[in-house]
Design an enzyme around this catalytic site. Structure first.
Site, PDB file in Angstrom:
ATOM      1  N   HIS A  24       0.798  -1.237   0.000  1.00  0.00           N
ATOM      2  CA  HIS A  24       0.000   0.000   0.000  1.00  0.00           C
ATOM      3  C   HIS A  24       0.835   1.295   0.000  1.00  0.00           C
ATOM      4  O   HIS A  24       0.742   2.124  -0.899  1.00  0.00           O
ATOM      5  CB  HIS A  24      -0.888   0.047   1.250  1.00  0.00           C
ATOM      6  CG  HIS A  24      -1.721  -1.158   1.483  1.00  0.00           C
ATOM      7  ND1 HIS A  24      -2.885  -1.407   0.797  1.00  0.00           N
ATOM      8  CD2 HIS A  24      -1.585  -2.189   2.361  1.00  0.00           C
ATOM      9  CE1 HIS A  24      -3.433  -2.524   1.235  1.00  0.00           C
ATOM     10  NE2 HIS A  24      -2.661  -3.027   2.183  1.00  0.00           N
TER      11      HIS A  24
HETATM   12  C1  BDR Z   1      -3.025   0.649   5.416  1.00  0.00           C
HETATM   13  O1  BDR Z   1      -3.200   0.121   6.726  1.00  0.00           O
HETATM   14  C2  BDR Z   1      -1.970  -0.328   7.250  1.00  0.00           C
HETATM   15  O2  BDR Z   1      -2.130  -1.606   7.762  1.00  0.00           O
HETATM   16  C3  BDR Z   1      -0.966  -0.248   6.135  1.00  0.00           C
HETATM   17  O3  BDR Z   1       0.296   0.149   6.652  1.00  0.00           O
HETATM   18  C4  BDR Z   1      -1.530   0.779   5.197  1.00  0.00           C
HETATM   19  O4  BDR Z   1      -1.125   2.081   5.555  1.00  0.00           O
HETATM   20  C5  BDR Z   1      -3.743  -0.238   4.426  1.00  0.00           C
HETATM   21  O5  BDR Z   1      -5.102  -0.307   4.727  1.00  0.00           O
END
Ligand code: BDR
Ligand code: CA
Length: 315
Positions: free
Chosen positions: A245
Site C-alpha cells: 500500500h
Molecule cells: C493501510 O493500513 C496499514 O495496515 C498499512 O500500513 C496501510 O497504511 C492499508 O489499509
C-alpha cells in the site's frame, strides 16, 4: 539545471509497507528531501511505530533523519491496531536490532507546525501513511499552517474495494475517522491512494525475488518483510502476493505518470456504526458536492516495482 528536491514530511505507523515507503523516499534524495518523519499510533502502538521508523532509517544508513513521536491515540476514539497483519512488533519478519539513533524531543505535531511555518508557503508536501491524527491535530492547533501545505498525498480509503478492516472501511481512515473528516474538509489539495490502486500493486514471487537478489542487507530485509506481510492478504484474497500500500504515495511523487485517477468529492463517514470510516467517493459524479481530492484508481504495477527495485538497489 536540475530541479531542487521536493520537501516532504512522512507521517507514518510502520508497518512493513510503511517501511518500503520510507526506504523508497530515502533512496531518492535527488527527488525528495525528507524534512522529518512523524510517527503516529496505528498498525501498532506509538512506542513501536516511532521505534520502527528509526529502525528503517538506520537500515537505510540515514541516522541523520529526524524522527518524532506524535499522537498515541485517535482524536476521540480508542486505538485500533493491526498486529494480525503486521505482527506483534509491526515489522515482524526479519530479525531487527534495536535502533541507536535518538528520537527527537519535540512532539510530532509541533514539528509539523513549526516546519510549515518556517518553510516557504506551498513548499512542503505531507505524506500520511497511517491514521490522520497527527495531521488533524496540527491543523486544529495551528489553523494558520493549513494554507501553507503544498499538497497532501496519502494512503487511505477505498471505493471499488470498499473495506479491509471492516466491510465498509479501509484501516487508516477507520482508525481515526474524525481526523480524516477534518483533513478532507481542510481545503488542502489531496491525492488519495485508496485500496482500489494499492490492491493492484502485488508482491508476486518474481517481484520479491528481484528485490532479494539485490544481494544487499536492504534487499534481504525488504524481501523478508514482503514474505511476512503478504501472508494475511494472500490467505484473504487468494491473490499472488499482497498489496504494497504505502509506497504508492512515494512512487506517485517520483513518477506520477504511473498512476491515473479522478478529481472528485470524498466524504468520510463518522456517525454510522455500520459504515464508520467509509470514504464516500463520488467517483461517478452523481452529486454536486465540490471536488476535494484526486482519487487514484489505476497504476502501472510493473512500472511501480521497477522503480521500487531500482531505487532500493541504491541503498
Ligand atoms: C493501510 O493500513 C496499514 O495496515 C498499512 O500500513 C496501510 O497504511 C492499508 O489499509
Ligand atoms: Ca501504514
Amino acid at each position: 539545471m536540475s530541479k531542487a528536491p521536493r520537501k516532504i514530511i512522512i507521517d507514518t505507523d510502520p508497518g512493513q509497507d510503511d517501511a518500503f515507503a520510507i526506504l523508497l523516499a530515502l533512496a531518492s534524495p535527488e527527488d525528495l528531501e525528507v524534512l522529518g518523519i512523524t510517527a503516529v499510533a496505528g498498525n501498532v502502538p506509538l512506542a513501536l511505530t516511532e521505534r520502527n521508523a528509526r529502525i528503517v532509517c538506520e537500515l537505510a544508513g540515514r541516522h541523520d533523519v529526524k524522527v518524532f513521536a506524535g499522537c498515541d491515540r485517535p482524536l476521540v476514539r480508542p486505538l485500533v491496531t493491526a498486529e494480525h497483519v503486521h505482527g506483534k512488533t509491526g515489522l515482524d519478519g526479519p530479525e531487527m536490532i534495536e535502533p541507536t539513533m535518538a528520537l527527537q524531543e519535540a512532539h510530532a505535531v509541533d514539528f509539523l507546525i513549526e516546519t510549515l511555518r518556517a518553510e516557504a508557503p506551498g513548499s512542503v508536501t505531507l505524506c500520511p501513511l497511517g491514521p490522520l491524527t497527527n495531521i488533524a491535530s496540527a491543523f486544529r492547533k495551528a489553523p494558520d499552517v493549513v494554507g501553507r501545505v503544498a499538497e497532501i498525498v496519502l494512503m487511505g480509503g477505498a471505493y471499488f474495494e470498499v473495506g479491509n478492516i471492516t466491510p465498509a472501511a479501509e484501516f487508516n481512515i477507520y482508525v481515526d475517522p474524525e481526523a480524516a473528516a477534518e483533513v478532507f474538509a481542510a481545503g488542502v489539495p489531496i491525492v488519495v491512494m485508496p485500496l482500489d490502486v494499492t490492491h493492484k500493486v502485488l508482491t508476486t514471487r518474481a517481484r520479491v525475488e528481484r528485490i532479494r537478489a539485490l544481494g544487499s542487507r536492504v534487499g534481504q530485509v525488504a524481501a523478508e518483510w514482503a514474505d511476512f506481510f503478504e501472508r494475511f492478504d494472500v490467505a484473504k484474497y487468494g491473490t499472488e502476493g499482497g498489496p504494497l500500500h504505502d509506497p504508492c504515495v512515494v512512487a506517485y511523487l517520483l513518477k506520477p505518470e504511473l498512476f491515473s485517477g479522478r478529481l472528485i468529492n470524498v466524504e468520510i463517514e463518522t456517525q454510522s456504526a455500520l459504515t464508520l470510516g467509509m470514504t464516500v467517493a463520488d467517483w461517478w459524479g452523481v452529486t454536486d458536492r465540490k471536488a476535494n481530492a484526486y482519487f487514484v484508481g489505476d497504476v502501472d504495477a510493473q512500472g511501480f516495482f521497477d522503480l521500487l527495485t531500482e531505487r532500493l538497489a541504491r541503498l
